[in-house]
Structure formats: C-alpha cells, structure tokens
Design a protein around this motif. Sequence first.
Motif, short mmCIF file in Angstrom:
data_model
loop_
_atom_site.label_atom_id
_atom_site.label_comp_id
_atom_site.label_asym_id
_atom_site.label_seq_id
_atom_site.Cartn_x
_atom_site.Cartn_y
_atom_site.Cartn_z
N ASN A 155 -6.94 18.38 3.25
CA ASN A 155 -5.72 19.17 3.18
C ASN A 155 -5.25 19.50 4.61
OD1 ASN A 155 -3.66 20.97 2.67
ND2 ASN A 155 -4.99 22.61 1.93
N GLY A 156 -4.14 18.89 5.00
CA GLY A 156 -3.59 19.15 6.33
C GLY A 156 -2.43 20.12 6.32
N GLY A 157 -2.13 20.72 5.16
CA GLY A 157 -1.01 21.66 5.10
C GLY A 157 0.33 20.95 5.00
N PHE A 158 1.38 21.75 4.89
CA PHE A 158 2.71 21.17 4.69
C PHE A 158 3.18 20.36 5.89
CE2 PHE A 158 3.86 24.91 7.10
CZ PHE A 158 5.03 24.57 7.76
N ALA A 159 2.67 20.71 7.08
CA ALA A 159 3.14 20.05 8.30
C ALA A 159 2.73 18.59 8.36
CB ALA A 159 2.62 20.80 9.52
N THR A 160 1.71 18.20 7.58
CA THR A 160 1.24 16.80 7.60
C THR A 160 1.43 16.12 6.26
OG1 THR A 160 -1.03 17.41 6.99
CG2 THR A 160 -0.49 17.40 9.35
N SER A 161 2.31 16.65 5.43
CA SER A 161 2.43 16.15 4.05
C SER A 161 3.49 15.07 3.88
CB SER A 161 2.73 17.31 3.10
OG SER A 161 3.97 17.92 3.42
N GLY A 162 4.06 14.59 4.97
CA GLY A 162 5.12 13.58 4.85
C GLY A 162 4.67 12.32 4.13
N ARG A 163 3.46 11.83 4.45
CA ARG A 163 2.95 10.62 3.80
C ARG A 163 2.69 10.88 2.32
NH1 ARG A 163 3.72 6.72 3.47
NH2 ARG A 163 1.70 5.81 2.91
N ASP A 164 2.22 12.07 1.98
CA ASP A 164 1.98 12.41 0.57
C ASP A 164 3.28 12.33 -0.22
OD1 ASP A 164 -0.93 14.18 0.66
OD2 ASP A 164 0.19 13.96 2.51
N ILE A 165 4.34 12.92 0.34
CA ILE A 165 5.63 12.94 -0.35
C ILE A 165 6.17 11.52 -0.49
CG2 ILE A 165 7.99 13.79 -0.28
CD1 ILE A 165 6.93 16.21 1.32
N ALA A 166 6.10 10.74 0.59
CA ALA A 166 6.60 9.37 0.54
C ALA A 166 5.85 8.53 -0.49
CB ALA A 166 6.48 8.72 1.93
N ALA A 167 4.52 8.70 -0.55
CA ALA A 167 3.72 7.95 -1.53
C ALA A 167 4.06 8.41 -2.95
CB ALA A 167 2.24 8.15 -1.26
N ALA A 168 4.34 9.70 -3.13
CA ALA A 168 4.71 10.22 -4.45
C ALA A 168 6.04 9.65 -4.91
CB ALA A 168 4.76 11.75 -4.41
N ILE A 169 6.98 9.51 -4.00
CA ILE A 169 8.28 8.93 -4.36
C ILE A 169 8.09 7.49 -4.87
CG2 ILE A 169 10.54 8.21 -3.49
CD1 ILE A 169 10.27 10.52 -1.43
N GLU A 170 7.29 6.72 -4.14
CA GLU A 170 7.03 5.33 -4.56
C GLU A 170 6.33 5.29 -5.91
OE1 GLU A 170 4.77 3.58 -1.45
OE2 GLU A 170 6.37 3.74 0.05
N ALA A 171 5.34 6.19 -6.11
CA ALA A 171 4.62 6.22 -7.39
C ALA A 171 5.54 6.62 -8.53
CB ALA A 171 3.44 7.18 -7.28
N PHE A 172 6.45 7.54 -8.28
CA PHE A 172 7.40 7.98 -9.29
C PHE A 172 8.28 6.81 -9.72
CE2 PHE A 172 10.89 11.45 -10.09
CZ PHE A 172 10.81 11.22 -11.44
N ARG A 173 8.78 6.06 -8.77
CA ARG A 173 9.65 4.92 -9.09
C ARG A 173 8.90 3.85 -9.87
NH1 ARG A 173 14.62 5.01 -6.79
NH2 ARG A 173 14.99 6.47 -5.06
N ARG A 174 7.61 3.67 -9.57
CA ARG A 174 6.81 2.69 -10.34
C ARG A 174 6.57 3.19 -11.76
NH1 ARG A 174 3.74 2.48 -5.51
NH2 ARG A 174 2.16 3.82 -6.46
N ALA A 175 6.28 4.49 -11.89
CA ALA A 175 5.94 5.04 -13.20
C ALA A 175 7.16 5.18 -14.11
CB ALA A 175 5.27 6.41 -13.02
#
Length: 265
Positions: free
Chosen positions: A73-93
């Motif tokens: 857990n790197g906090g919100f300041a390092t969550s950019g990759r998490d959000i980007a990966a979630a967007i890709e996963a959402f589009r696949r799902a």
Amino acid sequence: MRHRLNFDCDGAALAASLDEAPGTTGLLIVSGGNEIRAGAHRGMATLAQRVAAAGFPVFRFDRRGIGDSEGENGGFATSGRDIAAAIEAFRRAAPQITRVVAFGNCDAASALLLHPPLALDALILANPWTYEGDVEERGGPALPPAAAIRARYLSRLKDPKSLLRLFKGEIDLRKLFRGLAALKAPVPPAAPDSLAARIDGAIAGLATPATILLATGDRTAQAFVENCPSALNRIPVERLVSPSHSFAGNDGEWLAERILAVLAA
C-alpha cells in the motif's frame, strides 16, 4: 448481477467487483483513504447497486495492499498504476462500454487529478483532499480551515444563547477578540510544491470534463475551497448542505442522483 474478479497491476493480483448492466457508459469507483471497495458502512457497494439498477455497469476495486488485494500500500499518491489497470480491467469485463466515468471521494478525488493521463471520459470529484499527507497519517484534518472557524464564530455571535452568555460575562472576551483578530489575517498562498498547489494546477490543466461535489459542512471540502479557490471557477461545482464527508444516510440519495446525471449526459 454482481461478480467478483481479479486483475493484475505490476505483478500484484487486485480484487474487484463488477455490478453488471447493459449500458455503454460505466462508472469506475475509486476508494478513498484505506477503505476497501465496499466503502464506509458499505456505502460504495450500495451506490454501485443503485447505479447498475439504472442501467450503468459499475466497477470497484481494492488498490494494492488494501482489502483483498496483493502488493504494498503506497497510498493515494502512488495509485496511478492501480487506477489505470482498473480501467483496463473494467473495459475487458464489460466490453460493451464505450465511455468510462470515474468517481472518487477525498484523496481518491485527488488521485484522479494527480495521475493523468488516464483513459477516462469524465470525472466526478467529491471533497478533494488538499492537506499534506494521507488521511490515515493525519487521522483526518486536525482543525477546520479558517473560513469554517469564521463561520462558526459568526453563527455563535448570532445565537441568542451565546449572546446571553456574553452579557453574563461567561465568555472570555480577550480570548474571543484574539481569535477573531487572528482570523482576519489573509490566508498565505500554498507553496508551489504543496499538495494544494498541485491539485489546483491539475484542475487548471484538466482536459477531461469534470464535476466537483462538496458537502459544505465537511472539513476536507472546506479546506479545498480555501486552498483552491480558483478551481471553483473552472469546473462545475454542486454543493450539498451537510457535514457528511462520505455522504452517509440520506445524503447518499443526493450523491447517486448527481452521479447518474453525469452518466446519462
């Protein structure tokens, strides 16, 4: 129908929930603080259910190191990759979606601003976090911003009970006047490298359509208004007269209506 799934972010398996719906516009919910994807008192799970019932698929996830997700857990300041990966996963799902709108409250709103470019079509930013440090590091804002304290002083001075206490000598006048004098001092501009300045700059350069939602009695929202006043002239702002930071209880109806309006636009 609600499904659980996992997706990869830099080698870590992240847990997510998808509320299915046939719509081509989807809602990505980004959790604030260290909350799991269900949200405080399952508020985000309830919101997802309502939005999906209106025809829009909803994707929620636990970022790395939170809830059911692997990684650190790197906090919100390092969550950019998490959000980007979630967007890709959402589009696949949900392959039918052609438009993704992201909603974030508190430091999740700040994370959406601080990590461009993200493949998003619109942003809904609630009570953006502008204090230095994470929410959990501070345990929430220690003090209200000066504007909120001024408003509190004025409301008390208009209160007949407070005036009666004043006339009875039950209020320390020297302390009162010292406090009022201190509040007259202008608020210094944020340092260029401060979180508030970075948030303000991100809003100034924002290319993605966005809406800001503020609970007027919430300290985090009050601090945002004080720290980033120019941002209020750049982006549509909707205000709810409430102290609820997480839009709890009946305030959840107001929140859902604003989100659905953006999704349907």
